[in-house]
Design a protein around this motif. Structure first.
Motif, PDB file in Angstrom:
ATOM      1  N   ASP A  43      17.415 -25.235  13.733  1.00  0.00           N
ATOM      2  CA  ASP A  43      17.689 -26.412  12.903  1.00  0.00           C
ATOM      3  C   ASP A  43      19.197 -26.604  12.736  1.00  0.00           C
ATOM      4  N   GLY A  44      19.924 -25.485  12.638  1.00  0.00           N
ATOM      5  CA  GLY A  44      21.382 -25.562  12.525  1.00  0.00           C
ATOM      6  C   GLY A  44      22.010 -26.173  13.766  1.00  0.00           C
ATOM      7  N   TYR A  45      21.540 -25.761  14.940  1.00  0.00           N
ATOM      8  CA  TYR A  45      22.050 -26.351  16.180  1.00  0.00           C
ATOM      9  C   TYR A  45      21.746 -27.849  16.241  1.00  0.00           C
ATOM     10  N   SER A  46      20.568 -28.239  15.795  1.00  0.00           N
ATOM     11  CA  SER A  46      20.235 -29.661  15.770  1.00  0.00           C
ATOM     12  C   SER A  46      21.152 -30.415  14.809  1.00  0.00           C
ATOM     13  N   PHE A  47      21.468 -29.790  13.679  1.00  0.00           N
ATOM     14  CA  PHE A  47      22.376 -30.410  12.720  1.00  0.00           C
ATOM     15  C   PHE A  47      23.769 -30.588  13.336  1.00  0.00           C
ATOM     16  N   VAL A  48      24.206 -29.608  14.122  1.00  0.00           N
ATOM     17  CA  VAL A  48      25.495 -29.732  14.815  1.00  0.00           C
ATOM     18  C   VAL A  48      25.465 -30.931  15.756  1.00  0.00           C
TER      19      VAL A  48
END
Length: 105
Positions: A43-48
């Motif tokens: 989810d963090g990578y998607s947020f990036v």
């Protein structure tokens, strides 16, 4: 992404698509924290990817939320490490249709 955009300067129709990162099932390696593919990390990578789209502020970069495809069967594969083939197929068809201008994504 900025390097890719430089190569697209002379291509008015060129685009960079940043899809949602795929969730991985919580197999043993992930559960024991020896694998980086935890749902929170993905989810963090998607947020990036979303931040990249916002910060570059150009119509040539588009974040594509594919969670509506992935979240339905993200933990369904027998080996607990890959997406079910039907889900990969659906995501591929969706992204292809979007890139060809068949969808208002």
């Amino acid at each position: 992404v900025q390097n890719i955009l430089k190569t697209l300067e002379n291509n008015p129709n060129g685009m960079v698509y940043l899809p949602t990162n795929d969730q991985c099932p919580l197999m043993g390696n992930i559960h024991k924290c020896v694998d980086w593919r935890t749902p929170t990390t993905m989810d963090g990578y998607s947020f990036v990817n979303q931040m990249i789209e916002q910060e570059l502020n150009t119509t040539k970069v588009k974040y594509v939320d594919t969670n509506f495809i992935i979240y339905t069967h993200w933990d369904g594969h027998q080996d607990w490490a890959h997406l079910v083939e039907d889900v990969r197929y659906r995501k591929t068809i969706y992204m292809t249709a979007l890139m060809l201008g068949e969808l208002d994504g």
